[in-house]
Design a protein around this motif. Sequence first.
Motif, PDB file in Angstrom:
ATOM      1  N   PRO A  60       0.829  -1.204   0.000  1.00 60.71           N
ATOM      2  CA  PRO A  60       0.000   0.000   0.000  1.00 60.71           C
ATOM      3  C   PRO A  60       0.864   1.256   0.000  1.00 60.71           C
ATOM      4  O   PRO A  60       1.941   1.280   0.593  1.00 60.71           O
ATOM      5  N   VAL A  61       0.383   2.270  -0.692  1.00 62.64           N
ATOM      6  CA  VAL A  61       1.077   3.553  -0.729  1.00 62.64           C
ATOM      7  C   VAL A  61       0.726   4.312   0.546  1.00 62.64           C
ATOM      8  O   VAL A  61      -0.440   4.381   0.943  1.00 62.64           O
ATOM      9  N   ARG A  62       1.730   4.864   1.192  1.00 61.48           N
ATOM     10  CA  ARG A  62       1.528   5.628   2.428  1.00 61.48           C
ATOM     11  C   ARG A  62       1.473   7.103   2.094  1.00 61.48           C
ATOM     12  O   ARG A  62       2.351   7.630   1.415  1.00 61.48           O
ATOM     13  N   GLU A  63       0.427   7.745   2.554  1.00 57.82           N
ATOM     14  CA  GLU A  63       0.325   9.187   2.387  1.00 57.82           C
ATOM     15  C   GLU A  63       1.277   9.845   3.389  1.00 57.82           C
ATOM     16  O   GLU A  63       1.379   9.410   4.537  1.00 57.82           O
ATOM     17  N   LEU A  64       1.963  10.886   2.952  1.00 56.14           N
ATOM     18  CA  LEU A  64       2.872  11.601   3.836  1.00 56.14           C
ATOM     19  C   LEU A  64       2.078  12.383   4.882  1.00 56.14           C
ATOM     20  O   LEU A  64       1.058  12.998   4.567  1.00 56.14           O
ATOM     21  N   ASP A  65       2.554  12.370   6.112  1.00 54.79           N
ATOM     22  CA  ASP A  65       1.946  13.156   7.183  1.00 54.79           C
ATOM     23  C   ASP A  65       2.615  14.527   7.173  1.00 54.79           C
ATOM     24  O   ASP A  65       3.760  14.668   7.612  1.00 54.79           O
ATOM     25  N   ILE A  66       1.916  15.502   6.633  1.00 55.09           N
ATOM     26  CA  ILE A  66       2.491  16.849   6.530  1.00 55.09           C
ATOM     27  C   ILE A  66       1.819  17.814   7.506  1.00 55.09           C
ATOM     28  O   ILE A  66       1.844  19.025   7.305  1.00 55.09           O
ATOM     29  N   SER A  67       1.231  17.261   8.563  1.00 54.39           N
ATOM     30  CA  SER A  67       0.550  18.107   9.542  1.00 54.39           C
ATOM     31  C   SER A  67       1.507  19.095  10.192  1.00 54.39           C
ATOM     32  O   SER A  67       1.105  20.198  10.552  1.00 54.39           O
TER      33      SER A  67
ATOM     34  N   ALA B 257       1.006  23.183  10.619  1.00 55.18           N
ATOM     35  CA  ALA B 257       1.146  23.835  11.922  1.00 55.18           C
ATOM     36  C   ALA B 257       2.200  24.929  11.873  1.00 55.18           C
ATOM     37  O   ALA B 257       2.018  26.012  12.436  1.00 55.18           O
ATOM     38  N   THR B 258       3.294  24.692  11.173  1.00 55.08           N
ATOM     39  CA  THR B 258       4.362  25.683  11.037  1.00 55.08           C
ATOM     40  C   THR B 258       3.869  26.890  10.263  1.00 55.08           C
ATOM     41  O   THR B 258       4.142  28.047  10.626  1.00 55.08           O
ATOM     42  N   GLN B 259       3.124  26.670   9.197  1.00 48.69           N
ATOM     43  CA  GLN B 259       2.593  27.760   8.392  1.00 48.69           C
ATOM     44  C   GLN B 259       1.567  28.586   9.142  1.00 48.69           C
ATOM     45  O   GLN B 259       1.464  29.788   8.968  1.00 48.69           O
ATOM     46  N   ALA B 260       0.788  27.925  10.022  1.00 44.89           N
ATOM     47  CA  ALA B 260      -0.238  28.627  10.784  1.00 44.89           C
ATOM     48  C   ALA B 260       0.372  29.589  11.809  1.00 44.89           C
ATOM     49  O   ALA B 260      -0.213  30.619  12.123  1.00 44.89           O
ATOM     50  N   THR B 261       1.555  29.254  12.315  1.00 48.33           N
ATOM     51  CA  THR B 261       2.217  30.105  13.313  1.00 48.33           C
ATOM     52  C   THR B 261       3.102  31.152  12.683  1.00 48.33           C
ATOM     53  O   THR B 261       3.600  32.038  13.375  1.00 48.33           O
TER      54      THR B 261
END
Length: 120
Positions: free
Chosen positions: A104-111, A115-119
């Motif tokens: 299975p292809v794993r989606e990257l966790d870019i959370s 969060a960095t962009q929000a701050t």
Amino acid sequence: MNYLCLVYLAQDKLHACPDSTCFAFAEELRGSGHFVAGQALQPIDTATTIRVRNGQMSLTDGPFAETKEQLAGFYMIEAKDLNEAIHWASRIPPARYGSIEVRPVRELDISDIAATQATA
């Protein structure tokens, strides 16, 4: 969900399955709506392995590891679950001469990026 079907063949079996047979299977996958991508690969003597350790890059001719079977190509398929992916993978023509690894292809966790962009 996407699944990567890796086609492995021994060096002496690389041309055991005609390209036209693999092409016809890819067309069948396209027609069914399960095909995402696929390609055959050149033989391992054309490969270059890259490693970066402590900031230093090294190049090695050939594959990453010595194996009896080599990565010969891939099909990226879309399937509802592993069972459906296995069904399609078992029909990949080179499976008669080598093996097919289904992963299975794993989606990257870019959370952390969000969060960095929000701050910022």
